[in-house]
Design a protein around this motif. Structure first.
Motif, mmCIF file in Angstrom:
data_model
loop_
_atom_site.group_PDB
_atom_site.id
_atom_site.type_symbol
_atom_site.label_atom_id
_atom_site.label_comp_id
_atom_site.label_asym_id
_atom_site.label_seq_id
_atom_site.Cartn_x
_atom_site.Cartn_y
_atom_site.Cartn_z
ATOM 1 N N GLU A 34 13.703 10.145 12.448
ATOM 2 C CA GLU A 34 14.134 8.780 12.703
ATOM 3 C C GLU A 34 13.066 7.769 12.237
ATOM 4 N N ALA A 35 11.794 8.097 12.410
ATOM 5 C CA ALA A 35 10.710 7.212 11.973
ATOM 6 C C ALA A 35 10.619 7.184 10.453
ATOM 7 N N LEU A 36 10.972 8.271 9.821
ATOM 8 C CA LEU A 36 10.874 8.383 8.371
ATOM 9 C C LEU A 36 12.096 7.803 7.650
ATOM 10 N N ALA A 37 13.256 7.858 8.273
ATOM 11 C CA ALA A 37 14.505 7.487 7.608
ATOM 12 C C ALA A 37 14.495 6.057 7.081
ATOM 13 N N THR A 38 14.059 5.099 7.882
ATOM 14 C CA THR A 38 14.048 3.698 7.440
ATOM 15 C C THR A 38 13.077 3.514 6.288
ATOM 16 N N TRP A 39 11.904 4.121 6.380
ATOM 17 C CA TRP A 39 10.905 4.022 5.311
ATOM 18 C C TRP A 39 11.461 4.618 4.025
ATOM 19 N N ARG A 40 12.132 5.764 4.145
ATOM 20 C CA ARG A 40 12.708 6.420 2.956
ATOM 21 C C ARG A 40 13.791 5.572 2.305
ATOM 22 N N THR A 41 14.520 4.785 3.074
ATOM 23 C CA THR A 41 15.523 3.889 2.503
ATOM 24 C C THR A 41 14.857 2.882 1.571
ATOM 25 N N VAL A 95 0.815 -1.224 0.000
ATOM 26 C CA VAL A 95 0.000 0.000 0.000
ATOM 27 C C VAL A 95 0.845 1.268 0.000
ATOM 28 N N SER A 96 2.162 1.136 -0.120
ATOM 29 C CA SER A 96 3.027 2.313 -0.104
ATOM 30 C C SER A 96 2.878 3.111 -1.394
ATOM 31 N N PRO A 97 2.941 4.426 -1.303
ATOM 32 C CA PRO A 97 2.767 5.267 -2.488
ATOM 33 C C PRO A 97 3.946 5.150 -3.439
ATOM 34 N N SER A 98 3.669 5.406 -4.693
ATOM 35 C CA SER A 98 4.735 5.344 -5.686
ATOM 36 C C SER A 98 5.249 6.732 -6.055
ATOM 37 N N GLY A 99 4.553 7.794 -5.674
ATOM 38 C CA GLY A 99 4.982 9.128 -6.057
ATOM 39 C C GLY A 99 5.092 10.107 -4.913
ATOM 40 N N VAL A 114 10.141 8.521 -3.511
ATOM 41 C CA VAL A 114 8.868 9.118 -3.098
ATOM 42 C C VAL A 114 9.121 10.488 -2.475
ATOM 43 N N THR A 115 8.335 11.487 -2.907
ATOM 44 C CA THR A 115 8.346 12.801 -2.258
ATOM 45 C C THR A 115 7.506 12.692 -0.992
ATOM 46 N N VAL A 116 8.035 13.170 0.133
ATOM 47 C CA VAL A 116 7.303 13.144 1.403
ATOM 48 C C VAL A 116 6.888 14.569 1.738
ATOM 49 N N ILE A 117 5.619 14.736 2.072
ATOM 50 C CA ILE A 117 5.102 16.039 2.486
ATOM 51 C C ILE A 117 4.606 15.903 3.919
#
Length: 102
Positions: free
Chosen positions: A26-33, A10-14, A38-41
């Motif tokens: 810190e919560a976002l860093a692992t997901w971003r790897t 279910v993760s976004p592609s854009g 993906v652009t995060v807003i």
């Protein structure tokens, strides 16, 4: 964390827009790897505004800040002020209360 809340199927592609609570780098860093393209807003809006009124964009390839991710700048036709207890603007970096106008 985001990995449990957003499994790969279910993760976004854009673009991923987060909101509702403070986002920590810190919560976002692992997901971003796992999702580097993906652009995060990080969207912010207090309950009193009923909608988001500021956002902070992290483009693909940009480093993820540690600690709280900034709430960004106000949307078009919206103003954000950080004021002291006498309703005077505080200098950059000084703690105060956030006031939203628009």
């Amino acid at each position: 964390g985001l990995l449990e809340a957003l499994p790969d199927e279910v993760s976004p592609s854009g673009t991923l827009i987060t909101g509702g609570e403070a986002l920590l780098g810190e919560a976002l860093a692992t997901w971003r790897t796992a999702h580097p393209d993906v652009t995060v807003i990080n969207a912010y809006g207090p309950t009193e505004a009923t909608v988001n009124c500021t956002d902070f964009h992290i483009q693909p390839g940009e480093p993820v800040p540690s600690g709280p991710v900034p709430i960004g700048r106000p949307f078009w036709n919206t103003r954000a002020y950080v004021l002291d207890n006498h309703l005077r603007p505080v200098p950059p970096g000084v703690t105060g209360e956030l006031y939203i106008a628009g």
